[in-house]
Design a protein around this motif. Structure first.
Motif, mmCIF file in Angstrom:
data_model
loop_
_atom_site.group_PDB
_atom_site.id
_atom_site.type_symbol
_atom_site.label_atom_id
_atom_site.label_comp_id
_atom_site.label_asym_id
_atom_site.label_seq_id
_atom_site.Cartn_x
_atom_site.Cartn_y
_atom_site.Cartn_z
ATOM 1 N N LYS A 240 72.694 -6.967 19.273
ATOM 2 C CA LYS A 240 71.550 -7.047 18.366
ATOM 3 C C LYS A 240 71.917 -6.502 16.986
ATOM 4 N N GLU A 241 72.773 -5.489 16.979
ATOM 5 C CA GLU A 241 73.221 -4.913 15.714
ATOM 6 C C GLU A 241 74.056 -5.916 14.924
ATOM 7 N N ASP A 242 74.896 -6.685 15.631
ATOM 8 C CA ASP A 242 75.685 -7.737 14.972
ATOM 9 C C ASP A 242 74.762 -8.762 14.328
ATOM 10 N N VAL A 243 73.764 -9.200 15.084
ATOM 11 C CA VAL A 243 72.830 -10.208 14.586
ATOM 12 C C VAL A 243 72.126 -9.682 13.342
ATOM 13 N N LEU A 244 71.621 -8.470 13.420
ATOM 14 C CA LEU A 244 70.900 -7.884 12.294
ATOM 15 C C LEU A 244 71.805 -7.759 11.065
ATOM 16 N N ALA A 245 73.036 -7.337 11.264
ATOM 17 C CA ALA A 245 73.973 -7.199 10.140
ATOM 18 C C ALA A 245 74.244 -8.558 9.498
ATOM 19 N N PHE A 246 74.441 -9.595 10.310
ATOM 20 C CA PHE A 246 74.669 -10.935 9.772
ATOM 21 C C PHE A 246 73.451 -11.430 9.002
ATOM 22 N N LEU A 247 72.254 -11.243 9.565
ATOM 23 C CA LEU A 247 71.030 -11.699 8.895
ATOM 24 C C LEU A 247 70.803 -10.954 7.582
ATOM 25 N N GLU A 248 70.933 -9.635 7.618
ATOM 26 C CA GLU A 248 70.719 -8.854 6.401
ATOM 27 C C GLU A 248 71.728 -9.239 5.320
ATOM 28 N N GLY A 249 72.981 -9.430 5.714
ATOM 29 C CA GLY A 249 74.000 -9.836 4.754
ATOM 30 C C GLY A 249 73.698 -11.193 4.154
ATOM 31 N N ALA A 250 73.263 -12.116 4.979
ATOM 32 C CA ALA A 250 72.946 -13.464 4.487
ATOM 33 C C ALA A 250 71.754 -13.436 3.547
ATOM 34 N N LEU A 251 70.744 -12.651 3.863
ATOM 35 C CA LEU A 251 69.570 -12.557 2.996
ATOM 36 C C LEU A 251 69.917 -11.915 1.656
ATOM 37 N N GLU A 252 70.821 -10.948 1.659
ATOM 38 C CA GLU A 252 71.222 -10.292 0.411
ATOM 39 C C GLU A 252 71.934 -11.264 -0.527
ATOM 40 N N GLU A 253 72.554 -12.295 0.008
ATOM 41 C CA GLU A 253 73.247 -13.274 -0.830
ATOM 42 C C GLU A 253 72.268 -14.130 -1.635
ATOM 43 N N ASN A 254 71.017 -14.189 -1.194
ATOM 44 C CA ASN A 254 69.980 -14.968 -1.878
ATOM 45 C C ASN A 254 70.389 -16.435 -2.028
#
Length: 98
Positions: free
Chosen positions: A18-32
């Motif tokens: 779940k931590e991997d998923v969250l890190a990937f999602l947060e990183g992708a959202l930060e890219e805008n």
């Protein structure tokens, strides 16, 4: 000179927790970048089982693969439904000035 054999890296192979998923999602959202976000959600969906997610959402598997690819253009509802199926939701926060 010896030829170097390489293969295409697939992030879905390293998304396990779940931590991997969250890190990937947060990183992708930060890219805008919507295309990057769609592709990232696709990697996550593949790591969890794209076929099962498509069945759960009553969608065509191939269509879901295409929608969540670099060439895809999924509807907002598709993104929300896939994230919900994975156990996540979108949230909004104020942009921090540079």
């Amino acid at each position: 000179m010896e030829k170097l054999n390489t293969s295409k890296w697939d992030p879905s192979e390293i998304i396990e927790t779940k931590e991997d998923v969250l890190a990937f999602l947060e990183g992708a959202l930060e890219e805008n970048d919507p295309e990057f976000l769609f592709k990232t959600i696709g990697y996550i969906a593949r790591s969890k089982g794209m076929a099962q997610i498509a069945r759960d959402l009553n969608l065509n598997r191939e269509g879901l693969y295409t929608a969540l690819s670099a060439q895809g253009n999924p509807s907002f509802i598709t993104i929300v439904r896939v994230l919900d199926n994975l156990g996540y939701q979108l949230s909004i926060r104020q942009k921090v000035p540079a």
